[in-house]
Write a protein that holds these residues in place. Structure first.
Motif, PDB file in Angstrom:
ATOM      1  N   PRO A  58      -2.426   6.421   1.421  1.00 24.05           N
ATOM      2  CA  PRO A  58      -1.052   5.949   1.216  1.00 24.05           C
ATOM      3  C   PRO A  58      -0.481   5.360   2.497  1.00 24.05           C
ATOM      4  CG  PRO A  58      -1.359   8.156   0.322  1.00 24.05           C
ATOM      5  CD  PRO A  58      -2.562   7.864   1.162  1.00 24.05           C
ATOM      6  N   GLY A  59       0.344   4.357   2.371  1.00 25.95           N
ATOM      7  CA  GLY A  59       0.992   3.772   3.532  1.00 25.95           C
ATOM      8  C   GLY A  59       1.572   2.415   3.204  1.00 25.95           C
ATOM      9  N   ALA A  60       2.457   1.925   4.068  1.00 23.43           N
ATOM     10  CA  ALA A  60       3.113   0.637   3.850  1.00 23.43           C
ATOM     11  C   ALA A  60       2.063  -0.464   3.795  1.00 23.43           C
ATOM     12  CB  ALA A  60       4.113   0.364   4.967  1.00 23.43           C
ATOM     13  N   ASN A  61       1.972  -1.145   2.669  1.00 24.71           N
ATOM     14  CA  ASN A  61       0.912  -2.120   2.426  1.00 24.71           C
ATOM     15  C   ASN A  61       1.454  -3.531   2.564  1.00 24.71           C
ATOM     16  OD1 ASN A  61      -1.187  -3.716   1.289  1.00 24.71           O
ATOM     17  ND2 ASN A  61      -1.905  -1.932   0.138  1.00 24.71           N
ATOM     18  N   SER A  62       0.892  -4.299   3.521  1.00 24.81           N
ATOM     19  CA  SER A  62       1.374  -5.660   3.763  1.00 24.81           C
ATOM     20  C   SER A  62       0.556  -6.713   3.024  1.00 24.81           C
ATOM     21  CB  SER A  62       1.335  -5.968   5.266  1.00 24.81           C
ATOM     22  OG  SER A  62       0.014  -5.909   5.761  1.00 24.81           O
ATOM     23  N   PHE A  63      -0.494  -6.292   2.285  1.00 24.81           N
ATOM     24  CA  PHE A  63      -1.288  -7.248   1.539  1.00 24.81           C
ATOM     25  C   PHE A  63      -0.482  -7.826   0.375  1.00 24.81           C
ATOM     26  CE2 PHE A  63      -4.868  -4.457   3.048  1.00 24.81           C
ATOM     27  CZ  PHE A  63      -5.449  -5.402   3.878  1.00 24.81           C
ATOM     28  N   THR A  64      -0.542  -9.128   0.195  1.00 21.63           N
ATOM     29  CA  THR A  64       0.014  -9.730  -1.004  1.00 21.63           C
ATOM     30  C   THR A  64      -0.969  -9.494  -2.155  1.00 21.63           C
ATOM     31  OG1 THR A  64      -1.065 -11.876  -0.647  1.00 21.63           O
ATOM     32  CG2 THR A  64       1.098 -11.532   0.388  1.00 21.63           C
ATOM     33  N   GLU A  65      -0.544  -9.792  -3.370  1.00 26.61           N
ATOM     34  CA  GLU A  65      -1.445  -9.602  -4.509  1.00 26.61           C
ATOM     35  C   GLU A  65      -2.696 -10.468  -4.371  1.00 26.61           C
ATOM     36  OE1 GLU A  65      -1.509 -10.065  -9.410  1.00 26.61           O
ATOM     37  OE2 GLU A  65       0.385 -10.190  -8.305  1.00 26.61           O
ATOM     38  N   GLU A  66      -2.509 -11.700  -3.923  1.00 24.34           N
ATOM     39  CA  GLU A  66      -3.657 -12.595  -3.778  1.00 24.34           C
ATOM     40  C   GLU A  66      -4.602 -12.106  -2.683  1.00 24.34           C
ATOM     41  OE1 GLU A  66      -6.170 -15.506  -4.841  1.00 24.34           O
ATOM     42  OE2 GLU A  66      -4.288 -15.002  -5.844  1.00 24.34           O
ATOM     43  N   GLN A  67      -4.039 -11.604  -1.568  1.00 24.94           N
ATOM     44  CA  GLN A  67      -4.873 -11.068  -0.502  1.00 24.94           C
ATOM     45  C   GLN A  67      -5.616  -9.829  -0.972  1.00 24.94           C
ATOM     46  OE1 GLN A  67      -1.847 -10.535   2.472  1.00 24.94           O
ATOM     47  NE2 GLN A  67      -2.254 -12.502   3.454  1.00 24.94           N
TER      48      GLN A  67
ATOM     49  N   ASP B  35       3.774   3.341  -5.905  1.00 26.12           N
ATOM     50  CA  ASP B  35       4.825   3.800  -4.990  1.00 26.12           C
ATOM     51  C   ASP B  35       4.276   4.362  -3.686  1.00 26.12           C
ATOM     52  OD1 ASP B  35       3.686   6.085  -6.021  1.00 26.12           O
ATOM     53  OD2 ASP B  35       5.545   6.956  -6.769  1.00 26.12           O
ATOM     54  N   LYS B  36       2.948   4.449  -3.567  1.00 28.46           N
ATOM     55  CA  LYS B  36       2.315   4.904  -2.331  1.00 28.46           C
ATOM     56  C   LYS B  36       1.758   3.734  -1.514  1.00 28.46           C
ATOM     57  CE  LYS B  36       0.998   9.434  -4.197  1.00 28.46           C
ATOM     58  NZ  LYS B  36      -0.120  10.359  -4.484  1.00 28.46           N
ATOM     59  N   GLY B  37       2.034   2.514  -1.968  1.00 31.23           N
ATOM     60  CA  GLY B  37       1.570   1.343  -1.242  1.00 31.23           C
ATOM     61  C   GLY B  37       0.132   0.979  -1.525  1.00 31.23           C
ATOM     62  N   ILE B  38      -0.450   1.480  -2.607  1.00 32.84           N
ATOM     63  CA  ILE B  38      -1.849   1.222  -2.936  1.00 32.84           C
ATOM     64  C   ILE B  38      -1.932   0.225  -4.094  1.00 32.84           C
ATOM     65  CG2 ILE B  38      -4.012   2.238  -3.772  1.00 32.84           C
ATOM     66  CD1 ILE B  38      -3.086   4.877  -2.464  1.00 32.84           C
ATOM     67  N   TRP B  39      -2.684  -0.848  -3.877  1.00 29.19           N
ATOM     68  CA  TRP B  39      -2.921  -1.808  -4.951  1.00 29.19           C
ATOM     69  C   TRP B  39      -3.965  -1.234  -5.894  1.00 29.19           C
ATOM     70  CZ3 TRP B  39      -0.225  -5.998  -6.196  1.00 29.19           C
ATOM     71  CH2 TRP B  39       0.577  -6.608  -5.222  1.00 29.19           C
TER      72      TRP B  39
ATOM     73  N   TYR C 104      -3.606   0.179   2.419  1.00 28.85           N
ATOM     74  CA  TYR C 104      -3.062  -0.684   3.463  1.00 28.85           C
ATOM     75  C   TYR C 104      -4.037  -0.922   4.602  1.00 28.85           C
ATOM     76  CZ  TYR C 104      -2.283   3.163   6.791  1.00 28.85           C
ATOM     77  OH  TYR C 104      -2.451   4.204   7.675  1.00 28.85           O
ATOM     78  N   GLN C 105      -5.059  -0.047   4.725  1.00 26.52           N
ATOM     79  CA  GLN C 105      -6.040  -0.199   5.780  1.00 26.52           C
ATOM     80  C   GLN C 105      -7.165  -1.146   5.397  1.00 26.52           C
ATOM     81  OE1 GLN C 105      -7.253   3.837   6.479  1.00 26.52           O
ATOM     82  NE2 GLN C 105      -5.544   4.271   7.851  1.00 26.52           N
ATOM     83  N   GLY C 106      -7.192  -1.562   4.130  1.00 21.31           N
ATOM     84  CA  GLY C 106      -8.240  -2.449   3.667  1.00 21.31           C
ATOM     85  C   GLY C 106      -9.380  -1.746   2.967  1.00 21.31           C
ATOM     86  N   ASN C 107      -9.278  -0.423   2.762  1.00 25.25           N
ATOM     87  CA  ASN C 107     -10.326   0.323   2.070  1.00 25.25           C
ATOM     88  C   ASN C 107     -10.332  -0.024   0.593  1.00 25.25           C
ATOM     89  OD1 ASN C 107     -11.099   2.109   4.369  1.00 25.25           O
ATOM     90  ND2 ASN C 107      -8.999   2.811   4.144  1.00 25.25           N
ATOM     91  N   VAL C 108     -11.495  -0.388   0.057  1.00 20.83           N
ATOM     92  CA  VAL C 108     -11.647  -0.682  -1.371  1.00 20.83           C
ATOM     93  C   VAL C 108     -12.404   0.467  -2.005  1.00 20.83           C
ATOM     94  CG1 VAL C 108     -12.621  -2.272  -3.080  1.00 20.83           C
ATOM     95  CG2 VAL C 108     -11.702  -3.157  -0.917  1.00 20.83           C
TER      96      VAL C 108
END
Length: 250
Positions: free
Chosen positions: A191-200, A220-224, A241-245
């Motif tokens: 969880p964390g503030a996620n700056s990725f856009t949907e496309e990113q 609500d946890k910032g996870i796509w 938000y760290q880029g982990n898939v």
């Protein structure tokens, strides 16, 4: 009748406009505006990363960005002055938001910085390639042509760091999202503030080997979270938000 011919010409012109790269410049001033904003962001964001990143490769990259883009920024400012063009003094809204994300990162600045650099250099290469080819100012075209190889080198460097360094995203739900010493990190997705856009987010998930990525929503946890296909199987997928898939994440 001439009307169908005129309409067809207009349709062709419209298609050509929309076919232009999203980050192309349509005038000398537009190129200066975009190149300056990108260059300023490179230096400002890299100063933050150089002081706070954990991965030494990220720190070294940030230091190089400060040197290389600092020199390029100074050269661009000189040329713009000679050509009576205006140099922006502040970052645009998007770059300001990205910079704020790095400034407020509490634990790990490496991954958001690396992703921002991947995006920024992809945009910069597109901008400089386009202007070097079709620009309307001879001196700026020369500047774009001479700077382009360095930007491409930067792009290759950050892609390698993203894939092989400590800042690379993980694809295992049991691997800690952040590599640290003496601490226990939660399993991804984090969880964390996620700056990725949907496309990113979609692009990052596809880069991890997934196809048919759909129904992406940020919780609500910032996870796509969304659905995707991998190895012929449909699965739930998440990007933090760290880029982990992470596949199969609920």
């Amino acid at each position: 009748m001439k009307t169908p011919l005129i309409l067809a010409s207009l349709a062709t012109a419209t298609a050509m406009i929309f076919a232009l790269p999203a980050f192309a410049a349509d005038s000398a001033q537009d190129f200066v505006d975009k190149a300056t904003a990108g260059g300023m962001f490179e230096v400002d964001s890299s100063k933050i990363a150089e002081g706070t990143a954990h991965d030494q490769a990220v720190k070294d990259f940030a230091h190089k960005m400060i040197d290389d883009h600092g020199a390029a920024n100074a050269k661009l400012e000189t040329i713009a002055g000679e050509q009576k063009l205006t140099i922006p003094k502040e970052l645009d809204a998007k770059h300001k938001a990205d910079l704020d994300t790095l400034k407020t990162a509490k634990d790990d600045v490496d991954k958001p910085y690396v992703q921002m650099q991947r995006d920024a250099h992809s945009e910069a290469v597109t901008l400089f390639e386009s202007y070097a080819k079709d620009g309307d100012n001879a001196q700026l075209k020369t500047f774009a042509t001479e700077t382009l190889p360095t930007l491409k080198m930067h792009k290759d460097m950050i892609e390698k760091i993203a894939v092989t360094g400590d800042a690379a995203p993980t694809t295992s739900s049991t691997t800690p999202a952040v590599t640290t010493t003496g601490t226990t990190n939660p399993a991804a997705p984090v969880p964390g503030a996620n700056s990725f856009t949907e496309e990113q987010a979609k692009t990052r998930i596809q880069d991890a080997g997934f196809t048919d990525v759909s129904a992406l929503t940020k919780d609500d946890k910032g996870i796509w979270r969304g659905q995707a296909t991998k190895d012929g199987k449909n699965t739930m997928v998440a990007l933090d938000y760290q880029g982990n898939v992470v596949a199969g994440a609920n």
